[in-house]
Design a protein around this motif. Structure first.
Motif, mmCIF file in Angstrom:
data_model
loop_
_atom_site.group_PDB
_atom_site.id
_atom_site.type_symbol
_atom_site.label_atom_id
_atom_site.label_comp_id
_atom_site.label_asym_id
_atom_site.label_seq_id
_atom_site.Cartn_x
_atom_site.Cartn_y
_atom_site.Cartn_z
ATOM 1 N N VAL A 196 15.264 -10.012 -5.620
ATOM 2 C CA VAL A 196 14.042 -9.400 -6.136
ATOM 3 C C VAL A 196 13.354 -8.735 -4.954
ATOM 4 O O VAL A 196 12.996 -9.412 -3.984
ATOM 5 C CB VAL A 196 13.099 -10.454 -6.747
ATOM 6 C CG1 VAL A 196 11.812 -9.790 -7.237
ATOM 7 C CG2 VAL A 196 13.790 -11.221 -7.847
ATOM 8 N N LEU A 197 13.179 -7.436 -5.003
ATOM 9 C CA LEU A 197 12.521 -6.719 -3.917
ATOM 10 C C LEU A 197 11.050 -6.551 -4.282
ATOM 11 O O LEU A 197 10.721 -6.059 -5.370
ATOM 12 C CB LEU A 197 13.190 -5.357 -3.710
ATOM 13 C CG LEU A 197 13.105 -4.744 -2.317
ATOM 14 C CD1 LEU A 197 13.594 -5.717 -1.248
ATOM 15 C CD2 LEU A 197 13.912 -3.457 -2.253
ATOM 16 N N TYR A 198 10.180 -6.941 -3.353
ATOM 17 C CA TYR A 198 8.768 -7.059 -3.692
ATOM 18 C C TYR A 198 7.900 -6.494 -2.561
ATOM 19 O O TYR A 198 7.496 -7.228 -1.658
ATOM 20 C CB TYR A 198 8.463 -8.541 -3.921
ATOM 21 C CG TYR A 198 7.116 -8.877 -4.525
ATOM 22 C CD1 TYR A 198 6.074 -7.959 -4.580
ATOM 23 C CD2 TYR A 198 6.867 -10.137 -5.043
ATOM 24 C CE1 TYR A 198 4.859 -8.285 -5.119
ATOM 25 C CE2 TYR A 198 5.649 -10.481 -5.599
ATOM 26 C CZ TYR A 198 4.648 -9.548 -5.632
ATOM 27 O OH TYR A 198 3.435 -9.874 -6.167
ATOM 28 N N PRO A 199 7.608 -5.197 -2.570
ATOM 29 C CA PRO A 199 6.621 -4.655 -1.632
ATOM 30 C C PRO A 199 5.245 -5.199 -2.013
ATOM 31 O O PRO A 199 4.834 -5.077 -3.174
ATOM 32 C CB PRO A 199 6.699 -3.141 -1.850
ATOM 33 C CG PRO A 199 7.934 -2.910 -2.664
ATOM 34 C CD PRO A 199 8.154 -4.156 -3.451
ATOM 35 N N HIS A 200 4.547 -5.802 -1.066
ATOM 36 C CA HIS A 200 3.303 -6.504 -1.403
ATOM 37 C C HIS A 200 2.251 -6.246 -0.338
ATOM 38 O O HIS A 200 2.555 -5.967 0.817
ATOM 39 C CB HIS A 200 3.593 -7.999 -1.528
ATOM 40 C CG HIS A 200 2.495 -8.794 -2.150
ATOM 41 N ND1 HIS A 200 1.709 -8.329 -3.165
ATOM 42 C CD2 HIS A 200 2.035 -10.052 -1.872
ATOM 43 C CE1 HIS A 200 0.829 -9.246 -3.507
ATOM 44 N NE2 HIS A 200 1.004 -10.297 -2.741
ATOM 45 N N PHE A 201 0.997 -6.379 -0.741
ATOM 46 C CA PHE A 201 -0.117 -6.128 0.173
ATOM 47 C C PHE A 201 -0.279 -7.236 1.199
ATOM 48 O O PHE A 201 -0.789 -7.008 2.286
ATOM 49 C CB PHE A 201 -1.434 -6.010 -0.605
ATOM 50 C CG PHE A 201 -1.292 -5.563 -2.028
ATOM 51 C CD1 PHE A 201 -0.898 -4.260 -2.312
ATOM 52 C CD2 PHE A 201 -1.525 -6.429 -3.080
ATOM 53 C CE1 PHE A 201 -0.755 -3.843 -3.630
ATOM 54 C CE2 PHE A 201 -1.389 -6.024 -4.396
ATOM 55 C CZ PHE A 201 -0.999 -4.722 -4.674
ATOM 56 N N TYR A 202 0.116 -8.445 0.819
ATOM 57 C CA TYR A 202 -0.112 -9.624 1.646
ATOM 58 C C TYR A 202 1.198 -10.348 1.949
ATOM 59 O O TYR A 202 2.220 -10.095 1.312
ATOM 60 C CB TYR A 202 -1.049 -10.614 0.939
ATOM 61 C CG TYR A 202 -2.389 -10.060 0.534
ATOM 62 C CD1 TYR A 202 -3.178 -9.363 1.444
ATOM 63 C CD2 TYR A 202 -2.877 -10.246 -0.757
ATOM 64 C CE1 TYR A 202 -4.417 -8.870 1.073
ATOM 65 C CE2 TYR A 202 -4.120 -9.758 -1.136
ATOM 66 C CZ TYR A 202 -4.893 -9.063 -0.214
ATOM 67 O OH TYR A 202 -6.115 -8.577 -0.583
ATOM 68 N N GLU A 203 1.108 -11.300 2.876
ATOM 69 C CA GLU A 203 2.278 -12.110 3.217
ATOM 70 C C GLU A 203 2.343 -13.380 2.362
ATOM 71 O O GLU A 203 3.167 -14.250 2.627
ATOM 72 C CB GLU A 203 2.227 -12.479 4.706
ATOM 73 C CG GLU A 203 2.334 -11.262 5.625
ATOM 74 C CD GLU A 203 2.201 -11.634 7.093
ATOM 75 O OE1 GLU A 203 1.746 -12.761 7.381
ATOM 76 O OE2 GLU A 203 2.546 -10.795 7.944
ATOM 77 N N SER A 231 6.060 -7.093 7.908
ATOM 78 C CA SER A 231 6.557 -8.463 7.825
ATOM 79 C C SER A 231 7.546 -8.507 6.671
ATOM 80 O O SER A 231 7.261 -7.988 5.589
ATOM 81 C CB SER A 231 5.418 -9.449 7.558
ATOM 82 O OG SER A 231 4.558 -9.549 8.667
ATOM 83 N N ILE A 232 8.698 -9.102 6.893
ATOM 84 C CA ILE A 232 9.685 -9.279 5.834
ATOM 85 C C ILE A 232 9.924 -10.764 5.675
ATOM 86 O O ILE A 232 10.307 -11.448 6.625
ATOM 87 C CB ILE A 232 11.001 -8.528 6.153
ATOM 88 C CG1 ILE A 232 10.711 -7.034 6.293
ATOM 89 C CG2 ILE A 232 12.035 -8.782 5.062
ATOM 90 C CD1 ILE A 232 11.919 -6.200 6.686
ATOM 91 N N LEU A 233 9.638 -11.270 4.492
ATOM 92 C CA LEU A 233 9.765 -12.693 4.214
ATOM 93 C C LEU A 233 10.675 -12.880 3.008
ATOM 94 O O LEU A 233 10.719 -12.029 2.113
ATOM 95 C CB LEU A 233 8.395 -13.315 3.946
ATOM 96 C CG LEU A 233 7.356 -13.106 5.058
ATOM 97 C CD1 LEU A 233 6.384 -12.007 4.652
ATOM 98 C CD2 LEU A 233 6.595 -14.379 5.344
ATOM 99 N N ALA A 234 11.382 -13.996 2.967
ATOM 100 C CA ALA A 234 12.342 -14.206 1.890
ATOM 101 C C ALA A 234 12.367 -15.649 1.442
ATOM 102 O O ALA A 234 12.185 -16.569 2.235
ATOM 103 C CB ALA A 234 13.735 -13.765 2.346
ATOM 104 N N VAL A 267 12.497 -11.057 -1.866
ATOM 105 C CA VAL A 267 12.366 -10.460 -0.532
ATOM 106 C C VAL A 267 11.040 -9.704 -0.529
ATOM 107 O O VAL A 267 10.883 -8.715 -1.246
ATOM 108 C CB VAL A 267 13.516 -9.490 -0.211
ATOM 109 C CG1 VAL A 267 13.353 -8.924 1.202
ATOM 110 C CG2 VAL A 267 14.862 -10.174 -0.365
ATOM 111 N N LEU A 268 10.088 -10.191 0.231
ATOM 112 C CA LEU A 268 8.740 -9.630 0.250
ATOM 113 C C LEU A 268 8.557 -8.783 1.504
ATOM 114 O O LEU A 268 8.844 -9.238 2.611
ATOM 115 C CB LEU A 268 7.716 -10.762 0.184
ATOM 116 C CG LEU A 268 6.254 -10.385 0.012
ATOM 117 C CD1 LEU A 268 5.540 -11.407 -0.871
ATOM 118 C CD2 LEU A 268 5.544 -10.300 1.362
ATOM 119 N N ILE A 269 8.103 -7.531 1.306
ATOM 120 C CA ILE A 269 7.832 -6.624 2.431
ATOM 121 C C ILE A 269 6.339 -6.342 2.448
ATOM 122 O O ILE A 269 5.785 -5.835 1.466
ATOM 123 C CB ILE A 269 8.593 -5.289 2.292
ATOM 124 C CG1 ILE A 269 10.062 -5.529 1.954
ATOM 125 C CG2 ILE A 269 8.469 -4.460 3.560
ATOM 126 C CD1 ILE A 269 10.414 -5.222 0.525
#
Length: 353
Positions: free
Chosen positions: A255-262, A6-9, A286-288
């Motif tokens: 801001v690039l943010y690989p994350h465990f959750y959405e 999931s990619i959220l921004a 930008v959350l991945i």
């Protein structure tokens, strides 16, 4: 096609990505949250990011708490791929008696740090050609300066109660500690939601400061041996569990943010609450994250977490097999993320954060 990620921004990041895709030169901050064993689901994405940033020359500011800070300390090494691999290996290798003490857990955490960070390399990490490492910890106030179980438990309880009334009141118990290069301060160095002090990172205080960023209250000992930073320090995730901070106060860049959750949970005491992050802080993010479909495909239909030590008590081999399986499967996340960027299809799949 993109069933695993999931990619959220945030609003500003969304507009940029929909217009031009994800241009890595736009990224100014790389973020990593607290979450202990949860990081094992992200290392496929981490490896892709290290390859994408390989030719970079502009400064990239790294910020993390707890295991997020540990990941950042792998990224800024001469060979980040080898460092990520060592961190994975040594984290999985943890093994405890049926009732480990806080001294046992602290000792194991120090072992992990020593295994993947060579003391002789720290100076080079602090002077990386473009990566600027920063991490957050918390200096304790009042009874939270005690490592005795009773006062500490009481202090944690009072902090949780105050947090119910207002997150801002946690400043009564904790002072944010930003560890950074004093000559290369990050764009978020002036954040002021809580009392905060910056401390200069050096080769002699790096590991103790990093240890403090992951020193969970009650589970681990507080850290009071940080050169140049008097006081007792505990887990950065207490105030900044998932980093609800003004990453880019000037509003320029990503801001690039690989994350465990959405989703983002601001502080450690907010885990049981439905408290949301500040919209302004998330505008450039930008959350991945792994998708719900991906998580369901994992053994036990969940990502690893520190509760697994209790779940697999006396069954360490079973836990290790599970965690290693997650490492194998997380390559799918990295592959999908890379393909989405390279193809430009990230424009279509990005969703509002």
């Amino acid at each position: 096609m993109y069933k695993n990620i999931s990619i959220l921004a945030g609003s500003k990041a969304m507009a940029i990505i929909q217009d031009e895709g994800l241009n890595m030169s736009r990224v100014k901050v790389l973020a990593g949250a607290s979450g202990s064993a949860k990081f094992l689901v992200l290392t496929g994405i981490d490896r892709v990011l290290m390859s994408l940033f390989r030719e970079r020359t502009d400064p990239l500011y790294l910020i993390g708490t707890s295991i997020g800070a540990f990941r950042m300390a792998a990224f800024c090494q001469k060979d980040p791929f080898a460092a990520i691999g060592k961190l994975e290996k040594e984290y999985i290798a943890q093994q405890y008696d049926l009732r480990p003490s806080k001294e046992d857990i602290t000792r194991e955490t120090k072992r992990i740090l020593d295994a993947y960070i060579d003391d002789k390399e720290i100076e080079a990490m602090l002077n990386h050609p473009f990566m600027r490492i920063n991490f957050l910890s918390n200096k304790c106030k009042g009874i939270l300066k005690s490592d005795r179980f009773g006062p500490l438990l009481l202090g944690i309880g009072l902090s949780a109660g105050v947090n119910l009334l207002s997150r801002n009141r946690l400043g009564l118990f904790f002072e944010r500690a930003l560890f950074c290069n004093p000559d290369k301060k990050p764009p978020f160095a002036s954040m002021d939601q809580f009392p905060m002090k910056s401390y200069g990172l050096t080769s002699s205080n790096f590991k103790s400061a990093l240890l403090s960023s992951g020193s969970m209250p009650i589970a681990m000992e507080g850290v009071s041996t940080i050169e140049g930073a008097p006081g007792l320090f505990r887990d950065g995730g207490i105030l900044d569990y998932h980093l609800d901070i003004p990453f880019l106060p000037n509003g320029d860049g990503l801001v690039l943010y690989p994350h465990f959750y959405e989703k983002i949970t601001p502080g450690w005491f907010d885990k049981a609450l439905n408290r949301k992050p500040c919209n302004r802080n998330m505008e450039n993010v930008v959350l991945i994250a792994p998708s719900k479909t991906f998580v369901k495909s994992l053994p036990y239909a969940k990502i690893p977490d520190r509760k697994d030590f209790r779940l697999f008590k006396g069954k360490d081999m079973q836990r290790k097999v599970y965690w290693k399986t997650v490492l194998e499967k997380n390559k799918q996340l990295g592959e999908e993320f890379f393909e989405a960027i390279q193809s430009g299809k990230i424009r279509q799949i990005v969703k509002p954060l």
